[in-house]
Design a protein around this motif. Structure first.
Motif, PDB file in Angstrom:
ATOM      1  N   CYS A  38       0.837  -1.194   0.000  1.00  0.00           N
ATOM      2  CA  CYS A  38       0.000   0.000   0.000  1.00  0.00           C
ATOM      3  C   CYS A  38       0.880   1.255   0.000  1.00  0.00           C
ATOM      4  CB  CYS A  38      -0.904  -0.009   1.224  1.00  0.00           C
ATOM      5  SG  CYS A  38      -1.932   1.468   1.344  1.00  0.00           S
ATOM      6  N   PRO A  39       0.651   2.178  -0.941  1.00  0.00           N
ATOM      7  CA  PRO A  39       1.445   3.402  -0.963  1.00  0.00           C
ATOM      8  C   PRO A  39       1.049   4.375   0.154  1.00  0.00           C
ATOM      9  CG  PRO A  39      -0.177   3.448  -2.705  1.00  0.00           C
ATOM     10  CD  PRO A  39      -0.264   2.085  -2.077  1.00  0.00           C
ATOM     11  N   LYS A  40      -0.094   4.153   0.769  1.00  0.00           N
ATOM     12  CA  LYS A  40      -0.553   5.043   1.835  1.00  0.00           C
ATOM     13  C   LYS A  40      -0.012   4.631   3.206  1.00  0.00           C
ATOM     14  CE  LYS A  40      -4.774   7.024   3.765  1.00  0.00           C
ATOM     15  NZ  LYS A  40      -6.246   7.015   3.700  1.00  0.00           N
ATOM     16  N   CYS A  41      -0.090   3.311   3.535  1.00  0.00           N
ATOM     17  CA  CYS A  41       0.316   2.863   4.872  1.00  0.00           C
ATOM     18  C   CYS A  41       1.438   1.822   4.863  1.00  0.00           C
ATOM     19  CB  CYS A  41      -0.896   2.326   5.635  1.00  0.00           C
ATOM     20  SG  CYS A  41      -1.484   0.713   5.065  1.00  0.00           S
ATOM     21  N   SER A  42       1.906   1.436   3.693  1.00  0.00           N
ATOM     22  CA  SER A  42       2.989   0.458   3.491  1.00  0.00           C
ATOM     23  C   SER A  42       2.622  -0.974   3.840  1.00  0.00           C
ATOM     24  CB  SER A  42       4.254   0.851   4.269  1.00  0.00           C
ATOM     25  OG  SER A  42       4.717   2.095   3.810  1.00  0.00           O
ATOM     26  N   SER A  43       1.361  -1.246   4.101  1.00  0.00           N
ATOM     27  CA  SER A  43       0.923  -2.596   4.438  1.00  0.00           C
ATOM     28  C   SER A  43       1.091  -3.537   3.251  1.00  0.00           C
ATOM     29  CB  SER A  43      -0.552  -2.574   4.858  1.00  0.00           C
ATOM     30  OG  SER A  43      -1.056  -3.887   5.006  1.00  0.00           O
ATOM     31  N   ALA A  44       1.347  -4.809   3.553  1.00  0.00           N
ATOM     32  CA  ALA A  44       1.387  -5.840   2.522  1.00  0.00           C
ATOM     33  C   ALA A  44       0.060  -6.592   2.455  1.00  0.00           C
ATOM     34  CB  ALA A  44       2.521  -6.811   2.801  1.00  0.00           C
ATOM     35  N   ASN A  45      -0.926  -6.148   3.230  1.00  0.00           N
ATOM     36  CA  ASN A  45      -2.253  -6.775   3.229  1.00  0.00           C
ATOM     37  C   ASN A  45      -3.083  -6.202   2.090  1.00  0.00           C
ATOM     38  OD1 ASN A  45      -1.667  -8.356   5.512  1.00  0.00           O
ATOM     39  ND2 ASN A  45      -2.160  -6.633   6.863  1.00  0.00           N
ATOM     40  N   ILE A  46      -2.788  -6.693   0.911  1.00  0.00           N
ATOM     41  CA  ILE A  46      -3.362  -6.174  -0.326  1.00  0.00           C
ATOM     42  C   ILE A  46      -4.197  -7.257  -0.997  1.00  0.00           C
ATOM     43  CG2 ILE A  46      -2.783  -5.287  -2.630  1.00  0.00           C
ATOM     44  CD1 ILE A  46      -2.088  -3.331  -0.387  1.00  0.00           C
ATOM     45  N   GLU A  47      -5.349  -6.846  -1.511  1.00  0.00           N
ATOM     46  CA  GLU A  47      -6.200  -7.740  -2.298  1.00  0.00           C
ATOM     47  C   GLU A  47      -6.322  -7.170  -3.699  1.00  0.00           C
ATOM     48  OE1 GLU A  47      -9.266  -9.237   1.198  1.00  0.00           O
ATOM     49  OE2 GLU A  47      -9.937  -7.713  -0.220  1.00  0.00           O
ATOM     50  N   GLN A  48      -6.324  -8.057  -4.677  1.00  0.00           N
ATOM     51  CA  GLN A  48      -6.562  -7.618  -6.050  1.00  0.00           C
ATOM     52  C   GLN A  48      -8.026  -7.198  -6.158  1.00  0.00           C
ATOM     53  OE1 GLN A  48      -6.417 -10.234  -9.721  1.00  0.00           O
ATOM     54  NE2 GLN A  48      -4.335  -9.402  -9.655  1.00  0.00           N
ATOM     55  N   LEU A  49      -8.287  -6.169  -6.944  1.00  0.00           N
ATOM     56  CA  LEU A  49      -9.628  -5.608  -7.064  1.00  0.00           C
ATOM     57  C   LEU A  49      -9.930  -5.295  -8.525  1.00  0.00           C
ATOM     58  CD1 LEU A  49     -12.146  -4.299  -5.646  1.00  0.00           C
ATOM     59  CD2 LEU A  49     -10.814  -2.174  -5.612  1.00  0.00           C
ATOM     60  N   LYS A  50     -11.036  -5.826  -9.031  1.00  0.00           N
ATOM     61  CA  LYS A  50     -11.491  -5.438 -10.365  1.00  0.00           C
ATOM     62  C   LYS A  50     -12.246  -4.122 -10.218  1.00  0.00           C
ATOM     63  CE  LYS A  50     -11.777 -10.115 -12.169  1.00  0.00           C
ATOM     64  NZ  LYS A  50     -12.691 -11.180 -12.622  1.00  0.00           N
ATOM     65  N   LEU A  51     -11.772  -3.118 -10.940  1.00  0.00           N
ATOM     66  CA  LEU A  51     -12.326  -1.773 -10.813  1.00  0.00           C
ATOM     67  C   LEU A  51     -13.611  -1.619 -11.623  1.00  0.00           C
ATOM     68  CD1 LEU A  51      -8.964   0.169 -11.081  1.00  0.00           C
ATOM     69  CD2 LEU A  51     -10.237  -0.417  -9.011  1.00  0.00           C
ATOM     70  N   PRO A  52     -14.476  -0.691 -11.210  1.00  0.00           N
ATOM     71  CA  PRO A  52     -15.707  -0.442 -11.970  1.00  0.00           C
ATOM     72  C   PRO A  52     -15.382  -0.031 -13.401  1.00  0.00           C
ATOM     73  CG  PRO A  52     -15.758   0.691  -9.849  1.00  0.00           C
ATOM     74  CD  PRO A  52     -14.372   0.150 -10.030  1.00  0.00           C
ATOM     75  N   ARG A  53     -16.289  -0.337 -14.321  1.00  0.00           N
ATOM     76  CA  ARG A  53     -16.097  -0.023 -15.739  1.00  0.00           C
ATOM     77  C   ARG A  53     -16.570   1.392 -16.091  1.00  0.00           C
ATOM     78  NH1 ARG A  53     -18.356  -2.459 -19.760  1.00  0.00           N
ATOM     79  NH2 ARG A  53     -16.415  -2.443 -20.937  1.00  0.00           N
ATOM     80  N   ARG A  54     -17.416   1.965 -15.256  1.00  0.00           N
ATOM     81  CA  ARG A  54     -18.018   3.262 -15.578  1.00  0.00           C
ATOM     82  C   ARG A  54     -17.544   4.345 -14.619  1.00  0.00           C
ATOM     83  NH1 ARG A  54     -22.445   2.582 -19.126  1.00  0.00           N
ATOM     84  NH2 ARG A  54     -23.342   4.561 -18.473  1.00  0.00           N
ATOM     85  N   GLY A  55     -17.541   5.571 -15.138  1.00  0.00           N
ATOM     86  CA  GLY A  55     -17.139   6.692 -14.312  1.00  0.00           C
ATOM     87  C   GLY A  55     -17.476   8.019 -14.954  1.00  0.00           C
ATOM     88  N   THR A  56     -16.873   9.062 -14.408  1.00  0.00           N
ATOM     89  CA  THR A  56     -17.135  10.435 -14.832  1.00  0.00           C
ATOM     90  C   THR A  56     -15.810  11.130 -15.119  1.00  0.00           C
ATOM     91  OG1 THR A  56     -19.042  10.483 -13.362  1.00  0.00           O
ATOM     92  CG2 THR A  56     -18.233  12.593 -14.126  1.00  0.00           C
ATOM     93  N   VAL A  57     -15.767  11.902 -16.192  1.00  0.00           N
ATOM     94  CA  VAL A  57     -14.571  12.673 -16.537  1.00  0.00           C
ATOM     95  C   VAL A  57     -14.454  13.844 -15.561  1.00  0.00           C
ATOM     96  CG1 VAL A  57     -13.426  14.085 -18.285  1.00  0.00           C
ATOM     97  CG2 VAL A  57     -14.646  12.003 -18.961  1.00  0.00           C
TER      98      VAL A  57
END
Length: 141
Positions: A38-57
């Motif tokens: 994690c770039p925020k807290c340096s934790s190695a407790n990371i899970e892979q995440l499929k991100l949403p397909r939709r968003g806003t510019v």
């Protein structure tokens, strides 16, 4: 043959591809592309995440000249200007992450702040073996 420019960052060639990020189970930070720590807290407790397909510019510009190295797309007379946007991807609970990427629209008169977009894959270049290389982009929804 078709190939992804960076196969590790998306689920393409799925019919409805998603970008692959990571989520910290300690501080809840979400990153793209996926990271081992994690770039925020340096934790190695990371899970892979499929991100949403939709968003806003959230922000956009147009790229009117070929980018510098390590850019591998068209140059010279073959270069076609393209849109670039900061897209806030959202799911049913709200904003998830902001991702910078190409936009399929490159006409400034058609680009708008707050425009709804969705993930797609587009041809980017052809490699030395003649394979068509694809990259992710956001198209108007």
């Amino acid at each position: 043959m078709q190939k992804a420019l960076a196969p590790e960052i998306s689920t393409w060639p799925d019919a409805e591809p998603q970008l692959i990020g990571s989520h910290c189970t300690d501080c809840t930070a979400t990153t793209f592309p996926a990271q081992a720590r994690c770039p925020k807290c340096s934790s190695a407790n990371i899970e892979q995440l499929k991100l949403p397909r939709r968003g806003t510019v959230i922000a956009w510009t147009t790229q009117g000249f070929p980018p510098g190295a390590p850019y591998k797309g068209s140059t010279g007379k073959n270069f076609v200007p393209f849109g670039v946007g900061l897209v806030e991807l959202t799911d049913d609970t709200g904003p998830v992450i902001r991702v910078e990427g190409r936009l399929t629209e490159n006409d400034p008169a058609e680009l708008q702040f707050g425009m709804d977009v969705e993930l797609t894959m587009i041809p980017f270049t052809t490699d030395d073996e003649g394979n068509e290389i694809f990259t992710f982009a956001f198209q108007p929804a």
